[in-house]
Design an enzyme around this catalytic site. Structure first.
Site, PDB file in Angstrom:
ATOM      1  N   ASP A 171       0.800  -1.235   0.000  1.00 11.08           N
ATOM      2  CA  ASP A 171       0.000   0.000   0.000  1.00 11.08           C
ATOM      3  C   ASP A 171       0.831   1.283   0.000  1.00 11.08           C
ATOM      4  OD1 ASP A 171       1.004   0.205   2.555  1.00 11.08           O
ATOM      5  OD2 ASP A 171      -0.896  -0.186   3.554  1.00 11.08           O
ATOM      6  N   TYR A 263      10.616   4.602   0.989  1.00  8.69           N
ATOM      7  CA  TYR A 263      11.650   3.625   1.342  1.00  8.69           C
ATOM      8  C   TYR A 263      12.982   3.882   0.644  1.00  8.69           C
ATOM      9  CZ  TYR A 263       8.369   0.794   4.019  1.00  8.69           C
ATOM     10  OH  TYR A 263       7.478   0.349   4.972  1.00  8.69           O
TER      11      TYR A 263
HETATM   12  P1  NAD Z   1       1.595  -8.937  13.588  1.00  9.63           P
HETATM   13  O1  NAD Z   1       2.727  -9.713  14.138  1.00  9.63           O
HETATM   14  O2  NAD Z   1       0.777  -8.104  14.492  1.00  9.63           O
HETATM   15  O3  NAD Z   1       0.586  -9.937  12.854  1.00  9.63           O
HETATM   16  C1  NAD Z   1       0.966 -11.021  12.096  1.00  9.63           C
HETATM   17  C2  NAD Z   1       0.241 -12.282  12.523  1.00  9.63           C
HETATM   18  O4  NAD Z   1       0.682 -13.349  11.674  1.00  9.63           O
HETATM   19  C3  NAD Z   1       0.514 -12.733  13.961  1.00  9.63           C
HETATM   20  O5  NAD Z   1      -0.687 -12.835  14.697  1.00  9.63           O
HETATM   21  C4  NAD Z   1       1.197 -14.094  13.795  1.00  9.63           C
HETATM   22  O6  NAD Z   1       0.860 -15.026  14.799  1.00  9.63           O
HETATM   23  C5  NAD Z   1       0.681 -14.519  12.433  1.00  9.63           C
HETATM   24  N1  NAD Z   1       1.475 -15.563  11.779  1.00  9.63           N
HETATM   25  C6  NAD Z   1       2.803 -15.754  11.801  1.00  9.63           C
HETATM   26  N2  NAD Z   1       3.140 -16.809  11.044  1.00  9.63           N
HETATM   27  C7  NAD Z   1       1.979 -17.305  10.534  1.00  9.63           C
HETATM   28  C8  NAD Z   1       1.664 -18.387   9.682  1.00  9.63           C
HETATM   29  N3  NAD Z   1       2.602 -19.194   9.214  1.00  9.63           N
HETATM   30  N4  NAD Z   1       0.374 -18.588   9.341  1.00  9.63           N
HETATM   31  C9  NAD Z   1      -0.598 -17.791   9.820  1.00  9.63           C
HETATM   32  N5  NAD Z   1      -0.363 -16.744  10.643  1.00  9.63           N
HETATM   33  C10 NAD Z   1       0.916 -16.507  10.988  1.00  9.63           C
HETATM   34  O7  NAD Z   1       2.181  -8.058  12.393  1.00  9.63           O
HETATM   35  P2  NAD Z   1       1.605  -6.741  11.696  1.00  9.63           P
HETATM   36  O8  NAD Z   1       2.516  -5.626  11.991  1.00  9.63           O
HETATM   37  O9  NAD Z   1       0.185  -6.571  12.002  1.00  9.63           O
HETATM   38  O10 NAD Z   1       1.797  -7.074  10.166  1.00  9.63           O
HETATM   39  C11 NAD Z   1       1.240  -8.198   9.536  1.00  9.63           C
HETATM   40  C12 NAD Z   1       1.878  -8.411   8.182  1.00  9.63           C
HETATM   41  O11 NAD Z   1       1.361  -7.507   7.235  1.00  9.63           O
HETATM   42  C13 NAD Z   1       3.394  -8.201   8.149  1.00  9.63           C
HETATM   43  O12 NAD Z   1       3.998  -9.118   7.261  1.00  9.63           O
HETATM   44  C14 NAD Z   1       3.525  -6.801   7.604  1.00  9.63           C
HETATM   45  O13 NAD Z   1       4.778  -6.567   7.080  1.00  9.63           O
HETATM   46  C15 NAD Z   1       2.428  -6.829   6.588  1.00  9.63           C
HETATM   47  N6  NAD Z   1       1.968  -5.540   6.070  1.00  9.63           N
HETATM   48  C16 NAD Z   1       2.252  -5.241   4.780  1.00  9.63           C
HETATM   49  C17 NAD Z   1       1.808  -4.084   4.223  1.00  9.63           C
HETATM   50  C18 NAD Z   1       2.138  -3.791   2.813  1.00  9.63           C
HETATM   51  O14 NAD Z   1       1.779  -2.767   2.291  1.00  9.63           O
HETATM   52  N7  NAD Z   1       2.825  -4.657   2.099  1.00  9.63           N
HETATM   53  C19 NAD Z   1       1.081  -3.178   4.987  1.00  9.63           C
HETATM   54  C20 NAD Z   1       0.797  -3.501   6.298  1.00  9.63           C
HETATM   55  C21 NAD Z   1       1.231  -4.706   6.840  1.00  9.63           C
HETATM   56  C1  G6P Z   2       3.680   0.604   4.913  1.00 13.70           C
HETATM   57  C2  G6P Z   2       4.490  -0.389   4.126  1.00 13.70           C
HETATM   58  C3  G6P Z   2       4.268  -1.782   4.652  1.00 13.70           C
HETATM   59  C4  G6P Z   2       4.531  -1.842   6.147  1.00 13.70           C
HETATM   60  C5  G6P Z   2       3.590  -0.850   6.825  1.00 13.70           C
HETATM   61  C6  G6P Z   2       3.671  -0.818   8.323  1.00 13.70           C
HETATM   62  O1  G6P Z   2       2.332   0.476   4.638  1.00 13.70           O
HETATM   63  O2  G6P Z   2       4.159  -0.391   2.777  1.00 13.70           O
HETATM   64  O3  G6P Z   2       5.050  -2.675   3.921  1.00 13.70           O
HETATM   65  O4  G6P Z   2       4.285  -3.137   6.628  1.00 13.70           O
HETATM   66  O5  G6P Z   2       3.874   0.425   6.322  1.00 13.70           O
HETATM   67  O6  G6P Z   2       4.934  -0.532   8.786  1.00 13.70           O
HETATM   68  P1  G6P Z   2       5.179  -0.404  10.340  1.00 13.70           P
HETATM   69  O7  G6P Z   2       6.598  -0.042  10.472  1.00 13.70           O
HETATM   70  O8  G6P Z   2       4.240   0.659  10.833  1.00 13.70           O
HETATM   71  O9  G6P Z   2       4.875  -1.766  10.920  1.00 13.70           O
HETATM   72 MN    MN Z   3       4.826  -2.292   1.766  1.00 18.90          MN
END
Ligand code: NAD
Ligand code: G6P
Ligand code: MN
Length: 441
Positions: A171, A263
């Protein structure tokens, strides 16, 4: 109107309550038959899941809602799978960030050695999860945004070359567009960006006014030089995110051609950033003290009260809304434009076909139709080829169990750029990740 079944993998994530609220608010546009949360951490998930039960009972009683740690229950009969797992949790994110910083190298979740370490952990679990999903729902659309999305996308491209219903998406480009709308004083949907890069390493070449076709980038350049750059939701952001967005001004002074993804700061100012990050309190610590604490506390308050009425202030963030719009564009064959991660095949003419690149694509029920940006200038091409090599070497290291490839991946990464440092950091990361990584020999 068809109702969709959807499962969130990583249901115990800090982002899940925002998704649940957004699904409720968007139920007329995107009606759900069944929403399931799946997580491997029963404790974490039960807090979010119990909150969800109360929320859905009050706002969305017509949808079936439940949470589970059982794969069959989670993946049966799904139309959409949202993947947001964090393998190793915040404990491992903290190490990803702190180990490189101890050696004066950027410690970050998705860029540099931290991204490499997280990438190898995510790859193993993402591949396993997708085999599980395909056993029960062979035709579901899988939207992955688990990080590091660039490295995960490369792994999934290799493991599932014929599966055209896996989409990797982030995002952050959209967040930057929303920040531009704040600066321009318009709605973000009025903007029509052109973008190229890799995930967390890209640039906007144009930001058009959708109606008039005017390129607003020159105006934005002047506004950023004068006022700096803020996230659209600056008032709700932690200090480190404000600093990150602030760096866009500097990036545009040094490289005025395009508007950068935030980034880029890690790749273009690795020394400066490494010196200014606190090695004892990194972003992982900040999240644990802010978002994670707030989300779980709020859920517990609502669980104790047995109602969301008068309590609910978990913001239903832009992130959730964005991912749901992506799903809607597929479900209703809307062909809306999104910036997504796709196999290159000429989208960026002078980068390799098999690179996972991030560009604008129209997205409908037959998948993404990427838009071409032509040849990119030498400076950007050099930066991206370099990082693409680092990401591909990371996945080579994973499949081959190769220490040498891992060493090459870190050495070539701009945030490291030194073989001796790469080796020291790699050895420390191997030790820290021994419960998660394949053995590297
Ligand atoms: P978080 O640790 O709060 O949540 C992740 C959850 O995944 C946890 O509850 C954990 O138990 C679970 N988990 C771990 N391994 C697993 C598996 N094998 N199967 C099922 N569940 C599993 O983390 P968060 O900060 O809320 O972020 C969640 C994910 O979303 C991260 O990978 C983060 O980088 C990603 N994210 C990406 C974007 C993006 O734009 N690409 C944006 C926001 C979050
Ligand atoms: C942005 C990035 C994600 C990242 C998120 C949360 O949306 O695109 O890849 O997971 O920020 O980052 P943070 O450091 O707040 O966990
Ligand atoms: Mn991202």
């Amino acid at each position: 109107m068809k109702k969709y079944n959807l499962v969130i993998v990583g249901g115990g994530s800090t982002f899940t309550p925002g998704f649940l609220k957004s699904f409720c608010h968007m139920k007329e546009q995107f009606p759900l038959g069944k929403l399931v949360l799946f997580d491997i951490d029963a404790e974490r998930q039960s807090v979010i899941g119990e909150f969800g039960k109360i929320l859905f009972k009050e706002l969305y009683p017509e949808a079936v809602f439940h949470y589970t740690t059982d794969i069959a229950e989670a993946y049966q009969d799904m139309d959409f799978v949202f993947m947001q797992m964090r393998v190793g949790g915040y404990k491992m994110r903290e190490l990803d960030e702190k180990i490189p910083l101890q050696h004066g190298i950027i410690g970050q979740e998705t860029c540099g050695p931290g991204g490499f370490a997280y990438g190898l952990r995510s790859t193993k679990e993402m591949i396993k999860a997708i085999y599980d999903i395909r056993q029960y729902s062979p035709n579901a659309w899988i939207l992955n945004y688990s990080n590091p999305a660039a490295i995960v996308a490369e792994a999934l491209r290799r493991e599932f070359p014929n599966d055209k219903k896996i989409l990797n998406i982030c995002d952050q480009p959209e967040n930057v567009v929303r920040s531009c709308s704040r600066l321009l004083g318009c709605h973000f949907k009025e903007l029509d960006p052109v973008y190229f890069g890799l995930n967390h390493y890209g640039w906007f070449t144009h930001i058009y006014n959708k109606k008039t076709g005017e390129d607003l980038l020159p105006k934005l350049r002047a506004l950023i030089a004068e006022r700096g750059f803020l996230p659209q939701d600056a008032e709700q952001r932690d200090k480190s995110w404000l600093e990150t967005y602030g760096m866009v001004k500097q990036l545009m002074e040094d490289f005025p051609d395009y508007l950068p993804n935030t980034y880029n700061q890690y790749y273009l100012y690795p020394d400066y950033k490494a010196k200014h990050l606190d090695p004892n309190f990194t972003r992982a610590n900040e999240v644990m003290a802010s978002r994670e604490k707030r989300v779980f506390e709020e859920c517990k308050v609502i669980i104790n009260a047995g109602t969301t009425k008068g309590y609910i202030n978990i913001h239903e963030d832009a992130h959730a809304e964005f991912m749901i719009e992506v799903a809607m564009s597929i479900a209703y064959n809307k062909n809306d434009r999104f910036i997504i991660i796709v196999e290159n095949y000429g989208a960026i003419n002078n980068l390799p076909d098999d690179g996972m690149v991030e560009v604008v694509a129209e997205l409908g029920s037959n998948g993404p139709k990427p838009m071409r940006v032509g040849n990119i200038p030498t400076f950007y091409k050099g930066l991206l080829e370099n990082q693409l090599a680092s990401e591909k070497l990371a996945i080579d290291a994973y499949y081959e169990g190769s220490y040498q490839k891992a060493l090459e991946s870190l050495t070539i990464n701009r945030t490291v750029n030194d073989a001796k440092k790469a080796r020291i950091i790699l050895d420390a990361l191997i030790e820290a990740n021994k419960d998660y990584w394949p053995e590297l020999k």
